[in-house]
Design a protein around this motif. Structure first.
Motif, short mmCIF file in Angstrom:
data_model
loop_
_atom_site.label_atom_id
_atom_site.label_comp_id
_atom_site.label_asym_id
_atom_site.label_seq_id
_atom_site.Cartn_x
_atom_site.Cartn_y
_atom_site.Cartn_z
N ARG A 64 41.29 33.10 29.36
CA ARG A 64 42.62 33.60 28.96
C ARG A 64 43.71 32.72 29.55
N HIS A 105 50.16 47.34 37.32
CA HIS A 105 49.12 48.09 38.04
C HIS A 105 49.48 48.38 39.50
N LYS A 165 42.00 55.15 35.52
CA LYS A 165 40.82 55.05 36.39
C LYS A 165 40.66 56.36 37.16
N HIS A 220 46.14 50.62 32.18
CA HIS A 220 44.79 51.20 32.26
C HIS A 220 44.42 51.63 33.67
N TYR A 221 45.15 51.12 34.69
CA TYR A 221 44.85 51.59 36.05
C TYR A 221 45.07 53.09 36.19
N LYS A 223 43.20 36.10 41.83
CA LYS A 223 41.97 35.74 41.11
C LYS A 223 41.13 34.87 42.04
N TYR A 281 47.31 32.54 27.97
CA TYR A 281 48.15 33.70 28.29
C TYR A 281 48.51 33.67 29.78
N ARG A 292 35.40 41.31 44.63
CA ARG A 292 36.16 42.18 43.75
C ARG A 292 36.34 43.50 44.50
N ASP A 346 51.20 39.77 35.76
CA ASP A 346 49.93 40.27 35.22
C ASP A 346 49.45 41.52 35.96
N MET A 347 49.68 41.58 37.26
CA MET A 347 49.10 42.67 38.06
C MET A 347 50.11 43.49 38.84
N ILE A 400 36.77 37.04 39.67
CA ILE A 400 36.79 36.22 38.45
C ILE A 400 38.02 35.30 38.42
N GLU A 422 40.29 40.14 42.80
CA GLU A 422 39.29 39.86 41.76
C GLU A 422 38.51 38.62 42.15
N GLN A 479 37.79 50.58 43.48
CA GLN A 479 36.63 49.97 42.82
C GLN A 479 36.18 48.76 43.60
N LYS A 528 49.99 46.22 27.64
CA LYS A 528 50.71 45.17 28.34
C LYS A 528 50.34 43.82 27.76
C1 BG6 Z 1 44.44 43.27 33.39
C2 BG6 Z 1 44.84 41.87 33.73
O1 BG6 Z 1 45.56 44.07 33.13
O2 BG6 Z 1 43.72 43.83 34.47
C3 BG6 Z 1 43.64 41.02 34.08
O3 BG6 Z 1 45.54 41.29 32.64
C4 BG6 Z 1 42.82 41.69 35.15
O4 BG6 Z 1 44.03 39.73 34.49
C5 BG6 Z 1 42.53 43.14 34.78
O5 BG6 Z 1 41.60 40.96 35.27
C6 BG6 Z 1 41.87 43.87 35.94
O6 BG6 Z 1 41.44 45.13 35.51
P1 BG6 Z 1 40.18 45.85 36.18
O7 BG6 Z 1 40.11 47.16 35.47
O8 BG6 Z 1 39.00 44.96 35.93
O9 BG6 Z 1 40.50 45.96 37.64
#
Ligand code: BG6
Length: 485
Positions: free
Chosen positions: A220, A237, A179, A175-176, A336, A223, A341, A232-233, A215, A213, A373, A145
């Motif tokens: 970034r 995801h 997990k 990537h979710y 964010k 972007y 988290r 983004d999310m 963070i 999150e 998580q 992505k």
């Molecule tokens: C990414 C986003 O796809 O997923 C990020 O671009 C985000 O902004 C991240 O921080 C979160 O992934 P994870 O695995 O840390 O929950």
């Protein structure tokens, strides 16, 4: 289980994703004995450098992103011996003959091209891959992505990749889906008979999906400012999580069987547009505040565009318009710089129809909390008799399954599973083109309605749970309803 011998070509081999995620993930699979002898990992980037220099970079990346006890000298050396480097320009022919020559040494292997680059390079890289005759029957391409900024650009990217690779050779990463706890959603729903009869609007009052999150934008900003939380999310995801919660049982774990069911969910999402966007969505942007890391700056202070209206938080009331889910709100929330988290799914069941325990307090309904998580686990909140002679007092207590105590094994990173699934040719945990486009079809009108609106995102303090309006959104349907915190 050792996979077939492969050549993994990582475009963007010196980039952040490769260093932080891909190389450490492959190293882990290597120490677990899953990578066959002779398999090669080929980093590609524009800057000319020797294999030796790149191997030193890879070693530094492993040292930076893995724990010391994971780094055994012999294992690291073995892993480094698999690493190669080719300097290649994505937009010109420079370097491509070198890549061709290297790959020719392993013509019959499984070949994977991982495009860990910006999406503007996906098209040019694929075009060169095609033009240089690098696509064999056993070749796959992996794209990261963001897959587009909207439906139109997603289609353009999909077209560009699709001109060179047939759909069944394209692996779109979310990537979710890799997990462990997300994969467990399918196990929970479809390997237990207990939930399915209740998994519908007759018994479920609402669902919450939170990906919070702590963070910020972590360097970034450039972007992120062109993206925002929805792109983004949510587009990827969170909608994927929603699909796994809401989909019908697929007939098998076959990639298309699963993806067909997810697609139906995406297509059933009730449209949100100019007429209802202000009731069903809340967007926010963080201001300076205090969180676990102390005082942190506001979003605007972390980016270049000082008048940015990009959202760093979004809450949405979504609905899946079908027989199973009609009338059940799916409250989605991500942001964010929130208080903690935490990613979790809360399935809130309906209250009991009648209490036999007198006129006291209302009896809280059951809740299934799936914690993705951290502190991965599943809690089913029940009413239990509080022990003691004092009569029938009820107490809310969870049946509590924690992954850490139930399984004393390391929780592998999502990429470990996904990278090798590509080699295995297993696309179940990857997104199909129509899924990505259906997700954009739902997201685009929200983005358009926001862009057309005069309103700026609501401010929220870093370290909070987002703007107050998000609380109002969930209370709107029922004043006692709260976000799970
Ligand atoms: C990414 C986003 O796809 O997923 C990020 O671009 C985000 O902004 C991240 O921080 C979160 O992934 P994870 O695995 O840390 O929950």
């Amino acid at each position: 289980i050792v996979v077939d011998t492969f050549d993994y070509v990582v475009f963007g081999g010196t980039g952040d994703l490769a260093r932080r995620k891909l190389l450490p993930a492959l190293y882990h699979r290597d120490i677990d004995g899953q990578i066959p002898d002779g398999a090669r990992i080929i980093g590609v980037s524009r800057r000319p450098q020797s294999n030796k220099a790149y191997r030193a970079e890879v070693q530094a990346a492993l040292e930076a992103h893995l724990r010391r006890e994971e780094l055994d000298k012999k294992a690291v050396d073995k892993f480094l011996s698999r690493i190669h480097y080719v300097a290649c320009d994505a937009t010109t022919d420079t370097g491509w003959p070198d890549l061709v020559a290297l790959l020719d040494e392993g013509k019959d292997r499984v070949r994977a091209f991982y495009l860990a680059t910006g999406p503007d390079l996906f098209g040019p890289i694929c075009e060169h891959i095609g033009r240089h005759g690098l696509v064999t029957e056993n070749t796959r391409v992996v794209v990261e992505k963001p897959l587009g900024k909207n439906l139109k650009s997603a289609r353009a990217t999909n077209d560009a990749v699709g001109r060179v690779f047939p759909e069944d050779q394209i692996y779109r990463i979310d990537h979710y889906l890799g997990k462990e706890t997300v994969q467990n959603l399918m196990a929970l729903r479809f390997a237990n008979a207990l939930f399915e009869p209740l998994w519908n609007n007759a018994h479920i009052e609402h669902v919450q999906i939170t990906v919070a999150e702590s963070i910020g934008v972590e360097g970034r900003g450039d972007y992120y400012d062109t993206s925002g939380a929805l792109r983004d999310m949510v587009q990827n995801h969170i909608l994927q999580l929603l699909c796994l919660v809401a989909m019908e049982a697929p007939s098998s774990m076959d990639a298309d069987a699963v993806r067909d069911e997810k697609l139906k969910v995406l297509k059933s999402l009730k449209p949100i547009g100019p007429h209802n966007v202000s009731h069903l969505t809340v967007r926010g942007q963080y201001r300076a505040g205090v969180n676990q890391s102390g005082t942190v700056p506001g979003y605007i202070d972390e980016i270049t565009n000082k008048t940015s209206r990009t959202e760093t938080f979004v809450a949405i009331k979504a609905e899946v318009s079908n027989w199973r889910w009609a009338g059940v709100p799916f409250y989605l929330r991500t942001g964010k710089r929130l208080a903690n988290r935490v990613s979790e799914i809360v399935v809130a069941f309906r209250e009991i129809p009648h209490s036999i325990f007198g006129d006291g307090e209302p009896i809280p309904a059951n809740e299934l909390v799936i914690r993705l998580q951290p502190d991965e686990g599943v809690k089913l909140w029940l009413q239990i008799k509080d022990p003691g002679p004092g009569g029938m007092r009820l107490k809310r207590v969870p049946l509590d399954m924690s992954f850490a105590s139930a399984f004393k094994v390391r929780n592998p990173d999502a990429y470990e599973r996904l990278l090798l699934d590509v080699i295995r040719g297993n696309a179940t945990l990857f997104m199909r083109r129509d899924e990505v486009e259906a997700a954009w079809t739902w997201v685009d009108p929200i983005l358009d309605a926001w862009a057309a609106s005069e309103k700026a995102p609501k401010p929220y303090m870093a370290g909070s749970w987002g703007p107050d309006e998000a609380r109002d959104l969930i209370r709107f349907d029922n004043p006692t309803r709260e976000w799970h915190e």
